[in-house]
Write a protein that holds these residues in place. Structure first.
Motif, PDB file in Angstrom:
ATOM      1  N   GLN A  21       0.851  -1.183   0.000  1.00 42.07           N
ATOM      2  CA  GLN A  21       0.000   0.000   0.000  1.00 42.07           C
ATOM      3  C   GLN A  21       0.887   1.232   0.000  1.00 42.07           C
ATOM      4  OE1 GLN A  21      -2.574  -0.763   3.359  1.00 42.07           O
ATOM      5  NE2 GLN A  21      -4.098  -1.765   2.053  1.00 42.07           N
ATOM      6  N   THR A  22       0.600   2.142  -0.913  1.00 42.05           N
ATOM      7  CA  THR A  22       1.509   3.219  -1.267  1.00 42.05           C
ATOM      8  C   THR A  22       1.844   4.152  -0.103  1.00 42.05           C
ATOM      9  OG1 THR A  22       0.620   3.215  -3.507  1.00 42.05           O
ATOM     10  CG2 THR A  22       1.888   5.152  -2.843  1.00 42.05           C
ATOM     11  N   PRO A  23       3.109   4.170   0.340  1.00 39.03           N
ATOM     12  CA  PRO A  23       3.538   5.174   1.317  1.00 39.03           C
ATOM     13  C   PRO A  23       4.052   6.421   0.588  1.00 39.03           C
ATOM     14  CG  PRO A  23       5.177   3.422   1.141  1.00 39.03           C
ATOM     15  CD  PRO A  23       4.138   3.161   0.095  1.00 39.03           C
ATOM     16  N   PRO A  24       3.455   7.607   0.803  1.00 38.83           N
ATOM     17  CA  PRO A  24       3.880   8.810   0.067  1.00 38.83           C
ATOM     18  C   PRO A  24       5.363   9.104   0.200  1.00 38.83           C
ATOM     19  CG  PRO A  24       1.838   9.209   1.275  1.00 38.83           C
ATOM     20  CD  PRO A  24       2.344   7.875   1.718  1.00 38.83           C
ATOM     21  N   ASP A  25       5.943   8.831   1.381  1.00 36.51           N
ATOM     22  CA  ASP A  25       7.358   9.144   1.559  1.00 36.51           C
ATOM     23  C   ASP A  25       8.246   8.275   0.668  1.00 36.51           C
ATOM     24  OD1 ASP A  25       6.441   7.048   3.076  1.00 36.51           O
ATOM     25  OD2 ASP A  25       7.665   7.467   4.830  1.00 36.51           O
ATOM     26  N   LEU A  26       7.791   7.050   0.347  1.00 37.26           N
ATOM     27  CA  LEU A  26       8.574   6.203  -0.552  1.00 37.26           C
ATOM     28  C   LEU A  26       8.549   6.755  -1.970  1.00 37.26           C
ATOM     29  CD1 LEU A  26      10.187   3.633  -1.175  1.00 37.26           C
ATOM     30  CD2 LEU A  26       8.010   2.452  -1.541  1.00 37.26           C
ATOM     31  N   LEU A  27       7.379   7.149  -2.446  1.00 34.95           N
ATOM     32  CA  LEU A  27       7.286   7.702  -3.797  1.00 34.95           C
ATOM     33  C   LEU A  27       8.162   8.942  -3.933  1.00 34.95           C
ATOM     34  CD1 LEU A  27       3.497   7.353  -4.718  1.00 34.95           C
ATOM     35  CD2 LEU A  27       5.419   6.054  -5.631  1.00 34.95           C
ATOM     36  N   GLU A  28       8.161   9.787  -2.925  1.00 34.33           N
ATOM     37  CA  GLU A  28       9.000  10.996  -2.964  1.00 34.33           C
ATOM     38  C   GLU A  28      10.474  10.631  -3.036  1.00 34.33           C
ATOM     39  OE1 GLU A  28       7.998  13.333   0.419  1.00 34.33           O
ATOM     40  OE2 GLU A  28       5.892  13.622  -0.191  1.00 34.33           O
ATOM     41  N   LEU A  29      10.874   9.637  -2.255  1.00 35.12           N
ATOM     42  CA  LEU A  29      12.276   9.219  -2.231  1.00 35.12           C
ATOM     43  C   LEU A  29      12.702   8.633  -3.574  1.00 35.12           C
ATOM     44  CD1 LEU A  29      14.739   9.055  -0.426  1.00 35.12           C
ATOM     45  CD2 LEU A  29      13.874   6.901   0.504  1.00 35.12           C
ATOM     46  N   LEU A  30      11.848   7.789  -4.162  1.00 38.60           N
ATOM     47  CA  LEU A  30      12.191   7.182  -5.446  1.00 38.60           C
ATOM     48  C   LEU A  30      12.259   8.229  -6.547  1.00 38.60           C
ATOM     49  CD1 LEU A  30      10.117   3.856  -5.438  1.00 38.60           C
ATOM     50  CD2 LEU A  30      12.336   4.366  -4.420  1.00 38.60           C
ATOM     51  N   THR A  31      11.342   9.189  -6.510  1.00 40.49           N
ATOM     52  CA  THR A  31      11.361  10.266  -7.510  1.00 40.49           C
ATOM     53  C   THR A  31      12.633  11.091  -7.383  1.00 40.49           C
ATOM     54  OG1 THR A  31       8.947  10.398  -7.513  1.00 40.49           O
ATOM     55  CG2 THR A  31      10.142  12.309  -8.347  1.00 40.49           C
ATOM     56  N   PHE A  66       6.376  -2.925  -5.842  1.00 40.61           N
ATOM     57  CA  PHE A  66       5.703  -1.789  -6.459  1.00 40.61           C
ATOM     58  C   PHE A  66       4.663  -1.201  -5.503  1.00 40.61           C
ATOM     59  CE2 PHE A  66       6.784  -4.246 -10.376  1.00 40.61           C
ATOM     60  CZ  PHE A  66       7.480  -3.260 -11.065  1.00 40.61           C
ATOM     61  N   CYS A  67       4.433   0.091  -5.628  1.00 40.12           N
ATOM     62  CA  CYS A  67       3.330   0.730  -4.909  1.00 40.12           C
ATOM     63  C   CYS A  67       2.022   0.352  -5.595  1.00 40.12           C
ATOM     64  CB  CYS A  67       3.501   2.243  -4.893  1.00 40.12           C
ATOM     65  SG  CYS A  67       4.925   2.802  -3.931  1.00 40.12           S
ATOM     66  N   ASP A  68       1.014  -0.007  -4.815  1.00 39.74           N
ATOM     67  CA  ASP A  68      -0.237  -0.492  -5.401  1.00 39.74           C
ATOM     68  C   ASP A  68      -0.915   0.532  -6.293  1.00 39.74           C
ATOM     69  OD1 ASP A  68      -0.955   1.181  -3.262  1.00 39.74           O
ATOM     70  OD2 ASP A  68      -2.698  -0.024  -2.714  1.00 39.74           O
ATOM     71  N   SER A  69      -0.717   1.825  -6.002  1.00 44.74           N
ATOM     72  CA  SER A  69      -1.386   2.872  -6.778  1.00 44.74           C
ATOM     73  C   SER A  69      -0.880   2.962  -8.213  1.00 44.74           C
ATOM     74  CB  SER A  69      -1.205   4.228  -6.084  1.00 44.74           C
ATOM     75  OG  SER A  69       0.171   4.558  -5.979  1.00 44.74           O
ATOM     76  N   GLN A  70       0.254   2.334  -8.512  1.00 41.62           N
ATOM     77  CA  GLN A  70       0.831   2.419  -9.856  1.00 41.62           C
ATOM     78  C   GLN A  70       0.573   1.165 -10.698  1.00 41.62           C
ATOM     79  OE1 GLN A  70       5.033   3.272  -9.162  1.00 41.62           O
ATOM     80  NE2 GLN A  70       4.648   5.465  -9.203  1.00 41.62           N
ATOM     81  N   LEU A  71      -0.118   0.173 -10.129  1.00 44.00           N
ATOM     82  CA  LEU A  71      -0.267  -1.109 -10.823  1.00 44.00           C
ATOM     83  C   LEU A  71      -1.538  -1.163 -11.660  1.00 44.00           C
ATOM     84  CD1 LEU A  71       0.888  -3.567  -8.027  1.00 44.00           C
ATOM     85  CD2 LEU A  71       2.168  -2.812 -10.036  1.00 44.00           C
ATOM     86  N   HIS A  72      -1.499  -1.970 -12.709  1.00 42.98           N
ATOM     87  CA  HIS A  72      -2.627  -2.139 -13.614  1.00 42.98           C
ATOM     88  C   HIS A  72      -2.879  -3.637 -13.799  1.00 42.98           C
ATOM     89  CE1 HIS A  72      -2.387   2.139 -14.761  1.00 42.98           C
ATOM     90  NE2 HIS A  72      -1.091   1.950 -14.634  1.00 42.98           N
TER      91      HIS A  72
END
Length: 439
Positions: free
Chosen positions: A177-187, A261-267
């Motif tokens: 489940q998508t942690p916002p801090d992870l997405l920021e770090l990866l970006t 993967f973060c769940d919010s990015q999966l299809h």
């Protein structure tokens, strides 16, 4: 679980007493990455996204494709002679193919335990995963959750491959489940430096970064706090479990190559069913039997028949299309029972066609939605099969099944696009990598 010829389904990997429960759930590994100049030749598409004919063509045309390492009994070329189905013989084929790649130096060692970022750019957007290893003990601890049954024969083949070839290159895909801090770090990491590896087509572009050493521990700790859900690779997971059960004191088998993967990015796409009527009836007799269990509407085309919401399924039978309306489950039913894959199994495949979907692959085969209707109709026409087009489930539904401890039929979901094989190599210090340290 040891290699065998049984076809009983394997549920949740049984690991009581196995694996180091004090081990970090997520960890870096001292892996190898395909050299950029070799990527187009070596990297291959996911095994189950290709038909046997496509896999045979790849093997015949390109001796450096990683598909040569992972091919199964149905992927033999004419030069192989009689059908090779023995697990150890297939593992020997894979071992020789990997040795050939190592001889020409297609991989480069990172030289330290590292995490990697793997980004897939595609029409629906992009998804960035963290390539790492995960602890096998996470399955029994409930920190890694599964949602699909597996067939023991396929898991046994992959176990023999793992132990015989001595390396893994197809990471098991997992979601959190998508942690916002992870997405920021990866970006931040991917925008601060150029990708070290880039390959693919206009449809899907693949990029790889090695995570800088000072980011490794923060990302590892962040990911280890989350529950992980297997999205693709249940048979590979079962094979890894079986390998550790066979050699419980082997530390290299205590971990599994994975991409998170973060769940919010999966299809999610559907896996369609290609079934054989076990009663060998005429098309009309099949329709009559089906009508006693589900509501059927004739359709003039695949487009008219295709499902537009959960509970509806398209069926292709003897050159004609139909729309099926599946009986709904009670509101208090568990998460698995509400899914179209299970409704089809309980109301059509079992009672009408006489198929036990968990018993073996002969009576029902699976086709990812991206293969298209033309592939489905062609195979149904030539193999006397009945095609069923399913409505895809959501990532949230998948997680609900896993949280309940439920198990869906095999091949219930298809995540696309998929990471490729032959990008990363995790040596196990045996087989083709006996001369290398384990990662």
């Amino acid at each position: 679980m040891t290699p065998s010829d049984t076809t009983e389904p394997v549920g949740a990997p049984g690991l009581a007493g196995l694996g180091d429960t004090n081990m970090d759930l997520v960890a870096p590994f001292a892996g190898w990455v395909v050299r950029p100049e070799w990527a187009d030749k070596v990297v291959s598409r996911a095994y189950d996204s290709l038909t046997p004919e496509q896999r045979r063509s790849l093997v015949a045309d390109n001796p450096y494709s990683y598909m040569n390492v992972t091919r199964g009994p149905e992927d033999n070329t004419d030069s192989d002679g009689p059908l090779v189905s023995n697990h150890e013989t297939l593992a020997a084929h894979g071992r020789s193919a990997l040795a050939r790649l190592l001889e020409v130096d297609v991989f480069s060692a990172t030289g330290r335990a590292a995490l990697y970022l793997y980004r897939l750019n595609h029409a629906q957007g992009e998804q960035t995963g963290v390539v790492c290893t995960v602890s096998i003990a996470g399955f029994s601890e409930g920190r890694i959750r599964i949602h699909e049954n597996v067939r023991s024969e396929r898991a046994a083949l992959l176990q023999a491959h793992l132990l015989g070839v001595g390396a893994t290159s197809s990471p098991v895909a997992m979601a959190l489940q998508t942690p916002p801090d992870l997405l920021e770090l990866l970006t931040h990491i991917t925008s601060a430096q150029q990708a070290e590896l880039e390959f693919g087509s206009e449809e899907v572009r693949h990029q790889v970064w090695t995570v800088p050493e000072h980011y490794t521990e923060p990302i590892t700790k962040l990911l280890s706090r989350h529950t992980l859900y297997v999205t693709d690779g249940h048979h590979r997971s079962a094979a890894a479990v079986g390998a550790l059960q066979a050699e419980p004191n082997n530390p290299s088998l205590g971990r599994l190559l994975a991409i998170l993967f973060c769940d919010s990015q999966l299809h999610v796409q559907a896996f369609h069913r290609l079934a054989i009527d076990q009663h060998n009836r005429s098309a009309q007799d099949c329709l009559t039997a089906l009508a006693a269990h589900v509501h059927i509407e004739p359709a003039s085309s695949a487009h008219e028949a295709q499902p537009t919401q959960p509970g509806t399924t398209a069926m292709y039978l003897n050159g004609c299309w139909y729309k099926l309306h599946l009986p709904p489950s009670p509101k208090d039913a568990n998460a698995v029972s509400k899914l179209d894959v299970d409704l089809l199994r309980r109301h059509v495949l079992g009672p009408v066609l006489g198929i036990d979907e968990l018993s073996g692959p002969a009576a029902v085969e699976y086709l990812p939605a991206e293969a298209g209707y033309e592939e489905m109709t062609s195979r149904c026409d030539t193999e006397n099969r009945i095609g069923f087009v399913l409505w895809p489930m959501s990532v949230a539904e998948l997680m609900s099944v896993a949280d309940e401890g439920g198990l869906m039929p095999p091949k219930s979901s298809f995540f696309s696009p998929k990471p490729r094989s032959g990008v990363f190599l995790r040596p196990l210090g045996r087989g083709a990598t006996a001369h290398l340290p384990s990662a």
